[in-house]
Enzyme design. Structure first.
Site, PDB file in Angstrom:
ATOM      1  N   GLU A 180      10.775  -3.954  -3.017  1.00  0.00           N
ATOM      2  CA  GLU A 180      10.737  -4.046  -4.471  1.00  0.00           C
ATOM      3  C   GLU A 180      11.687  -3.012  -5.072  1.00  0.00           C
ATOM      4  OE1 GLU A 180       9.234  -6.433  -6.387  1.00  0.00           O
ATOM      5  OE2 GLU A 180      10.702  -5.349  -7.562  1.00  0.00           O
ATOM      6  N   PHE A 181      12.493  -3.450  -6.019  1.00  0.00           N
ATOM      7  CA  PHE A 181      13.448  -2.531  -6.631  1.00  0.00           C
ATOM      8  C   PHE A 181      13.063  -2.175  -8.065  1.00  0.00           C
ATOM      9  CE2 PHE A 181      15.932  -4.666  -3.289  1.00  0.00           C
ATOM     10  CZ  PHE A 181      16.440  -3.559  -2.627  1.00  0.00           C
ATOM     11  N   LYS A 236      16.791  -0.839   1.247  1.00  0.00           N
ATOM     12  CA  LYS A 236      15.899  -0.263   0.227  1.00  0.00           C
ATOM     13  C   LYS A 236      16.022   1.269   0.232  1.00  0.00           C
ATOM     14  CE  LYS A 236      12.383   0.547  -2.451  1.00  0.00           C
ATOM     15  NZ  LYS A 236      12.127   0.192  -3.801  1.00  0.00           N
ATOM     16  N   VAL A 264       0.841  -1.206   0.000  1.00  0.00           N
ATOM     17  CA  VAL A 264       0.000   0.000   0.000  1.00  0.00           C
ATOM     18  C   VAL A 264       0.877   1.256   0.000  1.00  0.00           C
ATOM     19  CG1 VAL A 264      -1.908  -1.146   1.171  1.00  0.00           C
ATOM     20  CG2 VAL A 264      -0.177   0.043   2.515  1.00  0.00           C
ATOM     21  N   CYS A 304       9.392   7.490  -5.153  1.00  0.00           N
ATOM     22  CA  CYS A 304      10.280   6.906  -4.132  1.00  0.00           C
ATOM     23  C   CYS A 304      11.439   7.782  -3.679  1.00  0.00           C
ATOM     24  CB  CYS A 304      10.856   5.593  -4.654  1.00  0.00           C
ATOM     25  SG  CYS A 304       9.647   4.287  -4.659  1.00  0.00           S
ATOM     26  N   LYS A 334       9.050  10.317 -15.972  1.00  0.00           N
ATOM     27  CA  LYS A 334      10.035   9.709 -16.861  1.00  0.00           C
ATOM     28  C   LYS A 334       9.247   9.103 -18.019  1.00  0.00           C
ATOM     29  CE  LYS A 334      11.499   5.478 -15.572  1.00  0.00           C
ATOM     30  NZ  LYS A 334      12.010   4.357 -14.738  1.00  0.00           N
ATOM     31  N   PRO A 344       2.810   7.627   1.777  1.00  0.00           N
ATOM     32  CA  PRO A 344       3.271   8.981   1.446  1.00  0.00           C
ATOM     33  C   PRO A 344       3.888   9.686   2.649  1.00  0.00           C
ATOM     34  CG  PRO A 344       0.886   8.940   1.680  1.00  0.00           C
ATOM     35  CD  PRO A 344       1.357   7.530   1.824  1.00  0.00           C
ATOM     36  N   THR A 345       4.568  10.791   2.385  1.00  0.00           N
ATOM     37  CA  THR A 345       5.184  11.556   3.465  1.00  0.00           C
ATOM     38  C   THR A 345       4.086  12.203   4.317  1.00  0.00           C
ATOM     39  OG1 THR A 345       7.033  11.959   1.989  1.00  0.00           O
ATOM     40  CG2 THR A 345       6.877  13.385   3.915  1.00  0.00           C
ATOM     41  N   GLU A 355       9.677   2.124 -12.690  1.00  0.00           N
ATOM     42  CA  GLU A 355       8.546   2.227 -13.606  1.00  0.00           C
ATOM     43  C   GLU A 355       9.043   2.366 -15.040  1.00  0.00           C
ATOM     44  OE1 GLU A 355       5.664   5.104 -12.216  1.00  0.00           O
ATOM     45  OE2 GLU A 355       5.985   4.382 -10.175  1.00  0.00           O
TER      46      GLU A 355
HETATM   47  C1  UDX Z   1      13.225   4.147  -8.572  1.00  0.00           C
HETATM   48  C2  UDX Z   1      14.344   3.099  -8.432  1.00  0.00           C
HETATM   49  O1  UDX Z   1      15.127   3.082  -9.643  1.00  0.00           O
HETATM   50  C3  UDX Z   1      13.743   1.727  -8.160  1.00  0.00           C
HETATM   51  O2  UDX Z   1      14.780   0.772  -7.936  1.00  0.00           O
HETATM   52  C4  UDX Z   1      12.828   1.801  -6.932  1.00  0.00           C
HETATM   53  O3  UDX Z   1      12.207   0.553  -6.696  1.00  0.00           O
HETATM   54  C5  UDX Z   1      11.775   2.889  -7.107  1.00  0.00           C
HETATM   55  O4  UDX Z   1      12.402   4.151  -7.404  1.00  0.00           O
HETATM   56  P1  UDX Z   1      11.538   4.876 -10.495  1.00  0.00           P
HETATM   57  O5  UDX Z   1      11.261   6.053  -9.612  1.00  0.00           O
HETATM   58  O6  UDX Z   1      10.395   4.109 -11.055  1.00  0.00           O
HETATM   59  O7  UDX Z   1      12.462   3.811  -9.721  1.00  0.00           O
HETATM   60  O8  UDX Z   1      12.398   5.369 -11.762  1.00  0.00           O
HETATM   61  P2  UDX Z   1      13.939   5.668 -12.040  1.00  0.00           P
HETATM   62  O9  UDX Z   1      14.268   5.084 -13.361  1.00  0.00           O
HETATM   63  O10 UDX Z   1      14.831   5.318 -10.931  1.00  0.00           O
HETATM   64  O11 UDX Z   1      13.930   7.258 -12.239  1.00  0.00           O
HETATM   65  C6  UDX Z   1      13.699   8.152 -11.178  1.00  0.00           C
HETATM   66  C7  UDX Z   1      13.895   9.564 -11.653  1.00  0.00           C
HETATM   67  O12 UDX Z   1      15.251   9.817 -11.998  1.00  0.00           O
HETATM   68  C8  UDX Z   1      13.092   9.908 -12.907  1.00  0.00           C
HETATM   69  O13 UDX Z   1      12.568  11.207 -12.795  1.00  0.00           O
HETATM   70  C9  UDX Z   1      14.109   9.835 -14.031  1.00  0.00           C
HETATM   71  O14 UDX Z   1      13.795  10.653 -15.133  1.00  0.00           O
HETATM   72  C10 UDX Z   1      15.351  10.335 -13.319  1.00  0.00           C
HETATM   73  N1  UDX Z   1      16.595   9.845 -13.940  1.00  0.00           N
HETATM   74  C11 UDX Z   1      16.909   8.520 -13.915  1.00  0.00           C
HETATM   75  C12 UDX Z   1      17.459  10.758 -14.529  1.00  0.00           C
HETATM   76  O15 UDX Z   1      17.196  11.974 -14.538  1.00  0.00           O
HETATM   77  N2  UDX Z   1      18.629  10.306 -15.078  1.00  0.00           N
HETATM   78  C13 UDX Z   1      18.974   8.981 -15.068  1.00  0.00           C
HETATM   79  O16 UDX Z   1      20.082   8.653 -15.574  1.00  0.00           O
HETATM   80  C14 UDX Z   1      18.088   8.063 -14.475  1.00  0.00           C
HETATM   81  P1  ADP Z   2       2.677   2.135  -4.976  1.00  0.00           P
HETATM   82  O1  ADP Z   2       3.390   2.987  -5.997  1.00  0.00           O
HETATM   83  O2  ADP Z   2       3.485   1.962  -3.702  1.00  0.00           O
HETATM   84  O3  ADP Z   2       2.199   0.837  -5.517  1.00  0.00           O
HETATM   85  P2  ADP Z   2       0.007   3.261  -5.169  1.00  0.00           P
HETATM   86  O4  ADP Z   2      -0.509   4.518  -4.551  1.00  0.00           O
HETATM   87  O5  ADP Z   2       0.126   3.169  -6.655  1.00  0.00           O
HETATM   88  O6  ADP Z   2       1.412   2.975  -4.457  1.00  0.00           O
HETATM   89  O7  ADP Z   2      -0.892   2.036  -4.693  1.00  0.00           O
HETATM   90  C1  ADP Z   2      -1.245   1.745  -3.378  1.00  0.00           C
HETATM   91  C2  ADP Z   2      -2.665   1.179  -3.365  1.00  0.00           C
HETATM   92  O8  ADP Z   2      -2.941   0.689  -2.062  1.00  0.00           O
HETATM   93  C3  ADP Z   2      -3.778   2.184  -3.701  1.00  0.00           C
HETATM   94  O9  ADP Z   2      -4.507   1.725  -4.838  1.00  0.00           O
HETATM   95  C4  ADP Z   2      -4.668   2.209  -2.424  1.00  0.00           C
HETATM   96  O10 ADP Z   2      -6.053   2.306  -2.724  1.00  0.00           O
HETATM   97  C5  ADP Z   2      -4.349   0.845  -1.794  1.00  0.00           C
HETATM   98  N1  ADP Z   2      -4.594   0.772  -0.356  1.00  0.00           N
HETATM   99  C6  ADP Z   2      -4.179   1.626   0.615  1.00  0.00           C
HETATM  100  N2  ADP Z   2      -4.565   1.195   1.834  1.00  0.00           N
HETATM  101  C7  ADP Z   2      -5.259   0.042   1.665  1.00  0.00           C
HETATM  102  C8  ADP Z   2      -5.922  -0.891   2.555  1.00  0.00           C
HETATM  103  N3  ADP Z   2      -5.915  -0.727   3.876  1.00  0.00           N
HETATM  104  N4  ADP Z   2      -6.530  -1.965   1.999  1.00  0.00           N
HETATM  105  C9  ADP Z   2      -6.504  -2.151   0.662  1.00  0.00           C
HETATM  106  N5  ADP Z   2      -5.914  -1.320  -0.233  1.00  0.00           N
HETATM  107  C10 ADP Z   2      -5.284  -0.234   0.253  1.00  0.00           C
END
Ligand code: UDX
Ligand code: ADP
Length: 478
Positions: free
Chosen positions: A167-168, A222, A90, A278, A341, A93-94, A171
């Protein structure tokens, strides 16, 4: 024998992760549950182009598994009660208020999950933290679950093991990241539980890549991985500003340092600043943690990574303003890309949001294109209704008279009367724009600002448009 898995949270992490699990483990049923009925309906939509998140390759897996061993449902309690393993995925957020506001993660959704699990789980259940969580969240979950264990009599006994399995995935490349991970991290103390999760992953992941640690190391690893990645981006973005004023080219600097095997060549692409759900959140968690444990120097070090990122977004606005003769009033600017991105429809913490807000504040009107982000999402992120919405409502029109934006297709008329075009996301299509045609439609002197270094330099220069690139500066004609 594991028969049923439940994942709470059908978001950017839960949805793709469980889809790949289902694809790799056909004999196990994966049930992704969420309290948001619209999200679940979208996951169940027959039209696979309408899944709630866009992720290359995801639609094919959902097509293969959905309705067989992959199910999306709002019946949270039912699937919790049937599960042998429950993933908590789930949002965290901050916090926006109270102690730690602006830094610590809000754990109310995690706590609510733990409470639901403690109430509805049956028999022995392995609970896995999948969301990015502050260190020692495992303890909170454990405490809540242990309450329910101790309040039951022996007949109804329920037992839990808690694991951390962060999870690493990134997107845009989530499916490949899940199918071919660099490593899988399993943190916990109970060897039997670790083995169960290990055995699921080993069906497709080489065992050498599956790392076991204690719960706290896994949680901290992480946060640290994301902080290191973000720090690398702030480092190279800071150097890009220096390149622009000294005549160095950041691409050459990146290539030169990337050849050092200790530094490596990945994650050195300059840009408008990092976004995504993240990086900022995880660094803020580290900052909070460090301050909490009386380590202000550690906290300040990591906070500076975020400060640099904010500065980088604002400095781009200053450069654009300066090139457009110091005023954006009544200027029309095209924005190419709004997601944080390429290859995702996610806009969380996208640098485009702050940059567009800055430009609107300066009086520019914006024409925004993004192949995957909806008009509704842009309006939510900017906190301003589109020109179309305003035109239907006199009050809105009056309120936002000097903050105008519209979402547009990238067709020929996109460039009509634009003073400048700013590339903010590295979508492939932006590398192939016909600048010759575009320049004829734009007002002169027209500018192109490339914050992702993906635009075809020769084409822009030959079209007669002025050209500025991040980490390079204004590109001079020969
Ligand atoms: C990140 C981590 O890579 C991933 O391991 C973790 O699980 C979740 O956070 P994500 O945020 O989906 O993943 O995308 P990522 O490819 O890391 O890019 C993050 C941001 O950095 C984006 O805004 C992207 O545009 C920027 N970025 C990335 C750059 O500006 N330059 C780069 O070389 C790589
Ligand atoms: P992430 O990027 O970490 O996957 P998201 O905001 O995309 O985060 O997804 C988190 C999901 O978890 C949302 O769809 C939200 O509705 C769901 N969620 C939050 N709290 C609960 C809960 N107690 N039971 C079931 N679903 C939940």
């Amino acid at each position: 024998m594991i028969k049923k898995v439940c994942c709470i949270g059908a978001g950017y992490v839960g949805g793709p992760t469980m889809s790949v699990f289902a694809d790799k483990c056909n004999d196990i049923s994966f049930n992704v549950v969420d309290v948001n009925p619209d999200r679940i309906a979208a996951w169940n939509n027959k039209d696979l182009s309408k899944l709630p998140i866009f992720e290359p390759g995801l639609d094919e897996i959902v097509k293969r598994c959905r309705g067989k061993n992959l199910h999306f449902s709002t019946e949270v309690h039912k699937y919790i009660s049937e599960a042998d393993i429950i993933f908590i995925s789930v949002n965290t957020p901050t916090k926006t208020r109270g102690i730690g506001a602006g830094q610590a993660s809000d754990l109310k959704w995690v706590e609510s999950c733990a409470r639901q699990i403690s109430e509805h789980a049956k028999g022995h259940t392995i609970v896995v933290e999948k969301s990015t969580l502050p260190v020692r969240t495992g303890e909170v979950i454990k405490d809540i679950l242990e309450c329910s264990q101790s309040s039951l009599n022996s007949k109804n006994e329920k037992t839990f093991d808690i694991l951390s399995n962060p999870e690493f995935l990134a997107e845009g490349t989530a499916i490949n990241d899940l199918e071919n991970p660099d490593r899988v991290l399993i943190g916990g103390s109970n060897e039997n539980a670790i083995k169960v999760l290990h055995d699921l992953y080993k069906r497709w992941v080489n065992e050498e890549k599956i790392i076991h640690t204690n719960l706290w190391s896994s949680e901290l690893a992480k946060l640290t991985a994301n902080a290191f990645l973000a720090q690398r981006l702030s480092s190279i973005n800071s150097i890009s500003a220096l390149c622009e004023v000294t005549g160095a080219d950041v691409r050459e600097v990146s290539r030169a340092i990337g050849k050092d095997s200790r530094i490596g060549s990945k994650f050195l692409n300059v840009g408008p600043g990092f976004g995504g759900s993240c990086f900022k959140k995880d660094i803020l968690n580290l900052v909070y943690l460090a301050n909490h444990f009386g380590l202000p120097e550690v906290a300040n070090f990591w906070e500076s990574v975020i400060d640099l990122n904010i500065w980088n977004q604002d400095r781009l606005t200053h450069i654009i303003l300066e090139k457009l003769f110091g005023t954006l009033t009544e200027k029309r600017i095209g924005i190419l890309g709004f997601s944080f991105k390429a290859n995702t429809n996610d806009t969380r913490e996208s640098p485009a949001i702050q940059i567009c807000k800055n430009l609107l504040n300066e009086g520019a009107s914006l024409k925004i294109h993004d192949p995957k982000v909806s008009t509704k999402q842009v309006a939510l992120d900017l906190g301003i209704p589109s020109i179309e919405e305003c035109s239907k409502n006199k009050e809105l029109n009056k309120l936002y008279i000097d903050k105008k934006w519209e979402k547009s297709h990238l067709e020929n008329d996109f460039f009509d009367n634009l003073d400048a075009v700013i590339v903010l996301t590295e979508w492939e299509i932006y590398s192939d724009i016909n600048w010759e045609k575009a320049s004829k439609k734009m007002r002169s002197p027209g500018w192109v600002f490339d914050t992702r270094l993906i635009v075809n330099e020769e084409k822009v220069i030959n079209s007669g448009l002025s050209f500025w690139r991040v980490g390079v500066g204004t590109v001079k004609r020969d």
